[in-house]
Write an enzyme that holds these catalytic residues in place. Structure first.
Site, PDB file in Angstrom:
ATOM      1  N   GLU A 261       0.959  -0.979  -0.063  1.00  0.00           N
ATOM      2  CA  GLU A 261       0.301  -0.242  -0.046  1.00  0.00           C
ATOM      3  C   GLU A 261       0.737   1.557   0.219  1.00  0.00           C
ATOM      4  OE1 GLU A 261      -2.309   2.933   2.271  1.00  0.00           O
ATOM      5  OE2 GLU A 261      -2.781   0.741   3.401  1.00  0.00           O
ATOM      6  N   CYS A 298      -3.440   7.870   4.629  1.00  0.00           N
ATOM      7  CA  CYS A 298      -3.435   6.717   2.944  1.00  0.00           C
ATOM      8  C   CYS A 298      -4.481   7.811   2.565  1.00  0.00           C
ATOM      9  CB  CYS A 298      -3.083   5.642   2.943  1.00  0.00           C
ATOM     10  SG  CYS A 298      -1.969   4.973   4.397  1.00  0.00           S
TER      11      CYS A 298
END
Lengths: 531, 531
Positions: A261, A298
């Protein structure tokens, strides 16, 4: 000095690390920019090798252990985390600067223990394994444990994405694998404290000694060697793009799965109709999302795509004033502050206008003023790659297009992102614009949101916390969400003509729980299968 | 000469290829070792580039096209393949040497049209997309089309794994993607004839012109460039390990998914108890499996693990005699014959004993005598990598262990394989041996079989035609089986807070077919969802 260095957890023992070239490190208190007292080792390859060897043996043992025991471990660990909450929150506060309350103690820690409990329930319930039974051909399949999982956690969630407590950890354990956790270097003490609880829970529940292991840091080459080692089953990594891609290259070379990620600018497109209708409300939502946690998510909205209109001008003025007026939060580490300043400078050098923030790092704490930048879509389209530079932290770039078609052209140039948001009118007046923007945006994001900011990643079975490269390494997997996140750390196995007594419980005629969903002859069902 | 060279299919036109350095090639008739008359182009990068550009546009168009239309195309194509069966079988016979009947016309061609019809049904029915609905959080997810898929088919199934008609093709189309097919160089005319039918079906059903495209061959560098191109969504490859790994390295570097099906020796372990009980029967099964199709199956039993016993000796004698007595079939191409001789020589050089076959290639056709080799487990364990050399074709290696523990040690050294088989006694007398062998074998194979040979890969939803590296590139995916094979060529997308009218049909409140299975709030169901 060596005796004071914190110990690694390898094969069931807290022991002194074998140091790589004698190296150690300390974390920094981002609220003071001072190093924290605890000293942590940089492990030599021999530590990684020992951890892999022990993990491989533990992986074999775990295959014989009932799922209920693994679930009991996860639940016990969740309880222990809650019991140690005060200590954990204090350590995480010292190492990350994130607020003790509500963020660390009230939100992130409960999310973490909740994830562990969801994983506990899932490992017994078994839906994650996607059992498929074809009675006509005598073939049955399901997902099964894969082997030792290396987990590299990010800096921005000291609990919920921690390598020894977070989502990847919970998923890897729920699939029946041991975990080798590599601490994030910005919060090693928090990770050590969590690992103590994890290890105590593993011991109390009779799991193999090497079910949970902890290394704080290695040299880059040793990290790459670890994820490509034959004993490694797969890797979960959350963090910077450059480090992630280096690990990916290593894992790929030896055919090892690695789930990444990485960075994402999380575009938010807002139509004039939406702003005409409720500009102030959207400005509120944006401000809350973009500066919360000093923007260190994120899924932080790092790019806002607008279309010229008086309502757009009002929105830009409003958020500019509010960016300038809001106090700048503390960033996670000196490295984050440096990187943010650098990224902002890259955008400014490319031609973005500074609406708010001087982009300079403070010296007495880790902080950069709230930074709002603006460019035209025309500028963006001259160098889309540079204008998609992620400025991780309390910064965002407004991109203003002349019209809908130009806005669509901007979306067409986007890299893969975790999320993409569209704000349109709440009545049906805006459907043509929505359709055009959504059609361009959807293939480029893992999660498409409407009239909602991207921060806040619910632990839902329908969540995709993933997206096309380079947001992640594969467009088909999510790092958050149970059961889907679990099967990343598993292998698919078919059993062909295997007798009922020899089948894994999930595939036997009798439904092992009475409630596990299995795809039998083309239909999902919870019942037994005729023998 | 250039005017006689067959044409590529790019963007809806059969046109002359742009040749790479003026190169062309011809296939060989393996029954005569003579080149076949048709001349095919080796395409320059400009052909690949044109195909990618057209496919990217087609991928966008396909996102707007109803699933029913894609299904109609697949069904029509299946009908056309059956109508053209005689021509197709003749071409495939000339290019592969496989028997016209039953193999090509009676088995493989019907399997191919059946796969296309299954894919047609799946694309409308929608289970492949794994729709998940979480009503509490307002999040819904499913798999969706990914973009242009490059398919590289293998030499050994001119229809069922053909790049323009086989399993990867059907799966890629069913997921809603266009396909760029790269023909296998050993059967370009068969592939061209199939592409003619595919293109006619696409035209007749109103699909974009570039839904199906065909290139015959490219230089290696251009193939690598194609699978890593930003316009490529993903790649499906079945073939040799060396070429597959080169493509994988290229795709990995740019974060493009690539699904590989590479080499596999498909170990078969047989206990003494099984041979005591029914040695002659097992010898029959083995002979049928290992020499069928001249042994040219991905799941051919290339290694048989035995344990010392009088019954084992009888089995070895029986199969040795039968290998020597059976006529050697024709191999697919001169390259296969050369490779088989070379692999056998590697095994012999490592110390394997030749029980049957001289390993020499015939000159007037593509053939090598049936080759049976033997080594001890002790020998195997001194150099497990070499003794796992795949000898693709009519050859197998018997590995004889002293006892169960030594046999287990051999299994512990195995690389990832597509399949692994265990033959044990049919009563319960052999359970301890089974348990020990199965425990070692299962993590190393994609499909575990009992009392059944590995050849014959049923198109079942429970099939895993996959396995750990290096049998494939990822342990979680199958190349055969609907719906599972389809989702490889898809991206996961979450819709968060998106209005019902804007959701993809699969995620809307109303079940789009009335029978699509959706995971709603933790339960699979076929009904509508309350609005």
């Amino acid at each position: 000095m060596a005796t004071e260095t914190k110990q690694v957890l390898i094969n069931g023992s807290w022991r002194n690390a074998e140091l790589a070239d004698g190296k150690t490190f300390q974390a920094t208190n981002p609220n003071t920019n001072e190093p924290l007292p605890a000293v942590f080792p940089v492990s030599a390859w021999s530590d990684c090798d020992a951890a892999l060897e022990a993990a491989a043996a533990a992986a074999t043992e775990l295959r014989r252990i009932p799922r209920e025991k693994i679930a009991a471990f996860l639940k016990d660990y969740a309880d222990r985390i809650e019991a140690a909450a005060d200590t954990l929150v204090e350590a995480a506060f010292n190492e990350t600067g994130l607020a003790r309350s509500p963020r660390l103690g009230g939100v992130e820690l409960p999310r973490t223990s909740n994830q562990l409990r969801l994983a506990a329930a899932a490992t017994v319930q078994g839906d994650w394994a996607s059992a498929v039974i074809d009675t006509a051909s005598g073939i049955r399949s399901c997902f099964e444990s894969l082997g030792p999982i290396c987990v590299f956690g990010p800096n921005n969630f000291p609990f919920a994405f921690n390598s020894v407590a977070g989502g990847d950890f919970a998923a890897a354990i729920a699939a029946g694998n041991p975990v080798i956790a590599k601490a994030n270097s910005s919060h090693p003490e928090t990770t050590r404290l969590l690992a103590e609880q994890a290890f105590a829970a593993a011991q109390a529940n009779g799991l193999p000694a090497a079910t949970v292991q902890l290394i704080y840091r290695t040299g880059h080459a040793d990290g790459e060697r670890m994820v490509s080692d034959p004993r490694c089953g797969a890797t979960g990594y959350t963090g910077s793009r450059s480090a992630g891609l280096a690990l990916k290259a290593a894992a790929d070379r030896s055919g090892k799965p690695i789930y990444l990620e990485l960075s994402s600018v999380n575009p938010v497109a807002i139509t004039p109709a939406a702003l005409q209708q409720r500009g102030a409300e959207i400005a509120d939502e944006f401000m809350t999302s973009v500066l919360m946690g000093t923007g260190q998510f994120c899924t932080n909205p790092g790019m806002v795509l607008l279309i010229e209109d008086p309502a757009t001008e009002t929105f830009v003025s409003t958020v500019t004033e509010r960016f300038a007026a809001a106090p700048a939060g503390t960033l996670l580490s000196p490295a984050v502050a440096t990187s943010l300043s650098k990224s902002v400078q890259i955008l400014v050098d490319a031609g973005a206008e500074r609406l708010a923030g001087d982009g300079k790092a403070e010296t007495d704490r880790c902080a950069v003023s709230n930074t709002l930048l603006k460019c035209s879509a025309e500028q963006f389209l001259t160098d889309p790659e540079t204008f998609q530079t992620e400025a991780f932290g309390n910064a965002s770039l407004l991109v203003v297009a002349k019209d809908l078609d130009q806005a669509t052209s901007v979306l067409d140039q986007l890299e893969g992102n975790l999320t993409g948001c569209l704000y349109t009118a709440t009545d049906d007046s805006d459907e043509a614009a929505y359709d055009q923007l959504a059609f361009a945006l959807t293939p480029r994001v893992g999660r498409l949101l409407n009239d909602k900011m991207p921060t806040g990643v619910a632990v839902s079975p329908a969540m995709n916390h993933g997206g096309p490269f380079p947001a992640t390494g594969h467009p088909g997997f999510t790092a958050v969400g149970i059961p889907a996140a679990i099967s990343r750390f598993a292998k698919l196995t078919s059993y062909d003509n295997v007798r009922d007594s020899r089948l894994p419980a999930l595939l036997a005629n009798k439904n092992p729980t009475g409630s596990t969903w299995r795809y039998v002859d083309g239909n999902w069902q919870q019942g037994d299968v005729a023998g």
